[in-house]
Design a protein around this motif. Structure first.
Motif, PDB file in Angstrom:
ATOM      1  N   ASP A 100       0.817  -1.215   0.000  1.00  0.00           N
ATOM      2  CA  ASP A 100       0.000   0.000   0.000  1.00  0.00           C
ATOM      3  C   ASP A 100       0.848   1.262   0.000  1.00  0.00           C
ATOM      4  OD1 ASP A 100      -2.745  -0.210  -0.311  1.00  0.00           O
ATOM      5  OD2 ASP A 100      -3.064  -0.954   1.715  1.00  0.00           O
TER       6      ASP A 100
ATOM      7  N   LEU B 145      -5.576  -9.518   0.323  1.00  0.00           N
ATOM      8  CA  LEU B 145      -5.164  -8.182  -0.125  1.00  0.00           C
ATOM      9  C   LEU B 145      -4.499  -8.229  -1.500  1.00  0.00           C
ATOM     10  CD1 LEU B 145      -3.658  -6.724   3.191  1.00  0.00           C
ATOM     11  CD2 LEU B 145      -5.820  -6.082   2.105  1.00  0.00           C
TER      12      LEU B 145
ATOM     13  N   LYS C 280      -6.424  -7.112  -4.419  1.00  0.00           N
ATOM     14  CA  LYS C 280      -6.494  -5.660  -4.598  1.00  0.00           C
ATOM     15  C   LYS C 280      -5.169  -5.124  -5.138  1.00  0.00           C
ATOM     16  CE  LYS C 280      -5.664  -2.674  -1.278  1.00  0.00           C
ATOM     17  NZ  LYS C 280      -5.682  -1.807  -0.079  1.00  0.00           N
TER      18      LYS C 280
ATOM     19  N   GLU D 284      -4.174  -5.028  -8.853  1.00  0.00           N
ATOM     20  CA  GLU D 284      -4.891  -4.076  -9.715  1.00  0.00           C
ATOM     21  C   GLU D 284      -4.667  -2.629  -9.282  1.00  0.00           C
ATOM     22  OE1 GLU D 284      -8.362  -5.395 -12.060  1.00  0.00           O
ATOM     23  OE2 GLU D 284      -9.018  -6.222 -10.139  1.00  0.00           O
ATOM     24  N   LEU D 285      -3.627  -2.402  -8.507  1.00  0.00           N
ATOM     25  CA  LEU D 285      -3.314  -1.024  -8.117  1.00  0.00           C
ATOM     26  C   LEU D 285      -3.000  -0.184  -9.355  1.00  0.00           C
ATOM     27  CD1 LEU D 285      -1.082  -1.672  -4.966  1.00  0.00           C
ATOM     28  CD2 LEU D 285      -3.337  -0.583  -4.987  1.00  0.00           C
TER      29      LEU D 285
ATOM     30  N   SER E 205     -11.861  -8.983 -14.848  1.00  0.00           N
ATOM     31  CA  SER E 205     -11.449  -7.594 -14.644  1.00  0.00           C
ATOM     32  C   SER E 205     -11.530  -6.803 -15.949  1.00  0.00           C
ATOM     33  CB  SER E 205     -10.010  -7.550 -14.109  1.00  0.00           C
ATOM     34  OG  SER E 205      -9.503  -6.235 -14.121  1.00  0.00           O
TER      35      SER E 205
END
Length: 346
Positions: A139, A172, A175, A178-179, A224
């Motif tokens: 992150d 996580l 997620k 696909e940052l 996606s």
């Protein structure tokens, strides 16, 4: 008679090097970080100490590295003094040079063992939460790539890979891949791929125990809107489904109509690469001698569109054309056989 006023400095011991690293990391406290001059001085000290560590492990270009037993001693001291924890929690403050030297040393230290025990691995097994901390670092784009490299070194060891797969933080990755930052997303996918392909028995046990939850979320990647995500996740699906230890997972997967529909959608993707990858999974659904009635009916009802897609599907130049065409003809024949079932009800 010698008139030298300077004696060569005594080489530092592993204990002294690790203590210096520990003390310099602890010095990066809240007060120091907010004071620019204090922070610069503290970071210089950290950088100097990591450079010493690298020199001790790999040499400094002028001197050869010290004996192998010193590498073991360094690893033991890192664990004894809880420097691994400090490094992970302070990583976001460190400068580029210090991070670079740390990454170089990380894989070397992970390989050090006493008897049959890898020192770093044992430490992580006693502090599994540190692996969660490394995962969450995706992150933070400033340290994401560094943490990714450290993670991939860790998950070369089955027990550490197993923990991450079964921990709450594993989700996580769906997620992170696909940052919006392409480099970070790509790095996260590399780690995700390693987790699902490095250790066959670990992955097989995980997929067996978490089949529904895993594929429920994995379906999001296959559908996606991001081309790279679709292509990578489809290729990865083939990689781990077709592994022999996962044959029972593959057999279960190809019985489900929902996943057949996903693969059929990918078969008509605008990307030729995705179409080809989808075909290699689609053919398993079709060739399955134990197809459930629901799968047969879906194939029968869509046989015209499927046949048209397959007739136009080509792997392109430089591929194994003959084998592909042979497989394609077999699948076409099988679909044609099922066309008579199109009027049956699900």
């Amino acid at each position: 008679m010698s008139f030298s006023f300077f004696k060569p400095s005594r080489p530092k011991t592993p204990q002294e090097v690790v203590k210096a690293i520990r003390d310099s990391l602890i010095a990066l406290d809240t007060k120091t970080v907010v004071e620019v001059k204090s922070l610069e001085k503290a970071l210089e000290e950290v950088e100097k100490n990591f450079s010493s560590l690298r020199g001790m492990l790999s040499g400094d270009g002028e001197a050869e590295p010290n004996a192998a037993d010193q590498a073991v001693q360094l690893a033991l001291e890192f664990c004894k003094e809880d420097v691994i924890s400090l490094v992970i929690h302070k990583l976001h403050i460190l400068g580029w040079e210090a991070r670079k030297d740390l990454l170089h040393c990380w894989s070397i230290l992970l390989k050090q063992k006493v008897g049959e025990t890898y020192c770093f691995v044992q430490y992580f097994e006693d502090h599994f939460e540190l692996l969660d901390s490394l995962v969450v670092c995706y992150d933070n784009k400033e340290i994401a790539l560094h943490c990714g490299s450290m993670l991939r070194e860790c998950i070369k060891f089955p027990s550490l890979a197993k923990y991450i797969l079964e921990s709450a933080c594993f989700e996580l990755f769906f997620k992170f891949v696909e940052l919006p930052n392409f480099d970070v997303a790509s790095d996260a996918f590399s780690t995700f791929k390693d987790l699902l392909t490095k250790h066959d028995s670990v992955v097989s046990d995980f997929l067996t125990s978490h089949y529904s939850e895993f594929f429920d979320v994995y379906e999001r990647l296959l559908t996606s809107s991001n081309y790279v995500t679709r292509r990578q996740s489809l290729k990865l699906l083939s990689d781990f489904l077709l592994e022999t230890p996962n044959s029972h997972i593959m057999k279960k997967f190809i019985l489900e109509v929902r996943y057949l529909k996903v693969i059929m959608t990918l078969l008509k993707d605008s990307s030729k690469n995705i179409q080809i990858s989808a075909f290699h999974i689609f053919k398993i659904f079709v060739a399955n001698p134990n197809k459930p009635q629901e799968v047969k009916i879906i194939l029968a009802r869509n046989h015209e569109k499927l046949l048209e897609l397959l007739h136009n599907l080509s792997p392109g130049k430089g591929s194994e054309d003959d084998q592909f065409e042979e497989e394609k003809e077999l699948i076409i024949e099988e679909i044609q056989k099922m066309s008579s079932l199109q009027n049956l009800k699900l």
